[in-house]
Design an enzyme around this catalytic site. Sequence first.
Site, mmCIF file in Angstrom:
data_model
loop_
_atom_site.group_PDB
_atom_site.id
_atom_site.type_symbol
_atom_site.label_atom_id
_atom_site.label_comp_id
_atom_site.label_asym_id
_atom_site.label_seq_id
_atom_site.Cartn_x
_atom_site.Cartn_y
_atom_site.Cartn_z
ATOM 1 C CG HIS A 58 -25.639 66.879 -19.545
ATOM 2 N ND1 HIS A 58 -24.707 65.863 -19.591
ATOM 3 C CD2 HIS A 58 -24.960 68.007 -19.228
ATOM 4 C CE1 HIS A 58 -23.501 66.367 -19.303
ATOM 5 N NE2 HIS A 58 -23.634 67.660 -19.081
ATOM 6 N NE ARG A 60 -29.203 64.579 -16.813
ATOM 7 C CZ ARG A 60 -27.983 64.925 -16.446
ATOM 8 N NH1 ARG A 60 -26.932 64.313 -16.970
ATOM 9 N NH2 ARG A 60 -27.787 65.889 -15.564
ATOM 10 C CG ASN A 90 -23.089 62.588 -18.794
ATOM 11 O OD1 ASN A 90 -23.717 63.061 -19.737
ATOM 12 N ND2 ASN A 90 -22.936 63.232 -17.652
ATOM 13 C CG HIS A 177 -15.546 67.536 -16.552
ATOM 14 N ND1 HIS A 177 -16.869 67.808 -16.265
ATOM 15 C CD2 HIS A 177 -14.903 67.540 -15.356
ATOM 16 C CE1 HIS A 177 -17.015 67.955 -14.958
ATOM 17 N NE2 HIS A 177 -15.821 67.795 -14.377
ATOM 18 C CG HIS A 230 -17.965 72.832 -17.633
ATOM 19 N ND1 HIS A 230 -16.707 72.404 -17.256
ATOM 20 C CD2 HIS A 230 -18.727 71.707 -17.685
ATOM 21 C CE1 HIS A 230 -16.707 71.110 -17.082
ATOM 22 N NE2 HIS A 230 -17.927 70.659 -17.344
ATOM 23 C CG ASN A 276 -18.107 69.118 -11.372
ATOM 24 O OD1 ASN A 276 -17.199 69.920 -11.505
ATOM 25 N ND2 ASN A 276 -17.905 67.816 -11.319
ATOM 26 C CG ASP A 303 -22.793 71.660 -17.847
ATOM 27 O OD1 ASP A 303 -23.215 70.545 -18.220
ATOM 28 O OD2 ASP A 303 -22.059 71.814 -16.850
ATOM 29 C CG HIS A 307 -29.922 66.572 -11.636
ATOM 30 N ND1 HIS A 307 -29.320 65.369 -11.911
ATOM 31 C CD2 HIS A 307 -28.952 67.518 -11.747
ATOM 32 C CE1 HIS A 307 -28.037 65.576 -12.177
ATOM 33 N NE2 HIS A 307 -27.793 66.861 -12.084
#
EC number: 3.5.2.3
Length: 428
Positions: A58, A60, A90, A177, A230, A276, A303, A307
């Site tokens: 990710h 971002r 995402n 997912h 995952h 997750n 993964d 954040h």
Amino acid sequence: MTKILIRGAKVLGGEPQDVLIDGETIAEVGTGLSAEGAEVVEADGRVLLPGLVDLHTHLREPGREDSETVLTGTRAAASGGYTAVFAMANTFPVADTAGVVEQVYRLGREHGYCDVQPIGAVTVGLEGKKLAELGAMHESAAGVTVFSDDGKCVDDAVIMRRALEYVKAFGGVVAQHAQEPRLTEGAQMNEGVVSAELGLGGWPAVAEESIIARDVLLAEHVGSRVHICHLSTAGSVEIVRWAKSRGIDVTAEVTPHHLLLTDELVRSYNPVYKVNPPLRTERDVLALREALADGTIDIVATDHAPHPHEDKDCEWAAAAMGMVGLETALSVVQRTMVETGLLDWAGVADRMSLKPAAIGGAQGHGRPVSAGEPANLTLVDTAYRGEVDPAGFASRSRNTPYEGRELPGRVTHTWLRGRATLVDGKLA
């Protein structure tokens, strides 16, 4: 054209050899090599691997540059030994059109620390209701071949079937997912003894396993490829093992954190362990390691989920799910798979470079360390031991579950097509 002579490296963990890079290509592999004017890197018995490939990152950008950018994420990747990463869809806006995936692709080309291959969304806005522009994203400059709504499950069986049928036309793959949403409403951690004792909402293993079972049967029905993101439970391992024995075209990944950490850590209520799918039990961890060793699970994927500080430095229920992983992945795999005797370094290269490149179609990556191949390489000091200090991360975020934990191994050099992106542990 730059020449680099890597002297005395254990290629895939074997006997020390010399590797000569000429420009973007490996020119020669052997012993006693020399090259006039070449820059010499004394490997001193460190392990030389093909550049790592992450099928699940990710980055971002666009939209959450407070967490990560393509620049900082690819710098983190180079620090971890990666020469290619696949960027999940995402973002904000979602990477569900040719325009957005091309933006991410060009940012990767511009910054140059590793190759960035965008993953396209399966559905518009990740809403699970209408197929995104799969064909247009594939035909774009980004050449998308992997599609995923990661972060959300494609829970509608009809939509999932249509996606599998669509990507079959150009050899693409849908990466699922696996999370049945109705079974995980309000989930905060793995459903089990620990969740019951802590009074936290549980995320049951069957919520993952039921979707995997459905999707491997759908893939068989339409004759398409499905990839499981995952994978985290012992039951999921058995379903994938059965599907492969049946000849279904399914591949699966496991994250480093699911190879090492268990739900017992949640007793600390430290949101750094909130992820997750959630951390599972010791039984699950051991099953995942065995499955990675025997090939039931094909690859390790990070993964990497950065954040900002405020999204993790809060009470458990309000915290975001996810962990950074690019800069620690190889160390965790060394700890859980190599030092336990489950994989040798050739096996690590297979699970972290060759197979992820093959699944995602990453051209020039996951290639053998031999003459004539692209010089995408990483050099690892496997004797190193040290505590993880996120203050030194290249990633913009610091949400690692390994802070203060001693892990083995350290990437000292990374080369992308013969150009050093990491030298002596420092970004070039």
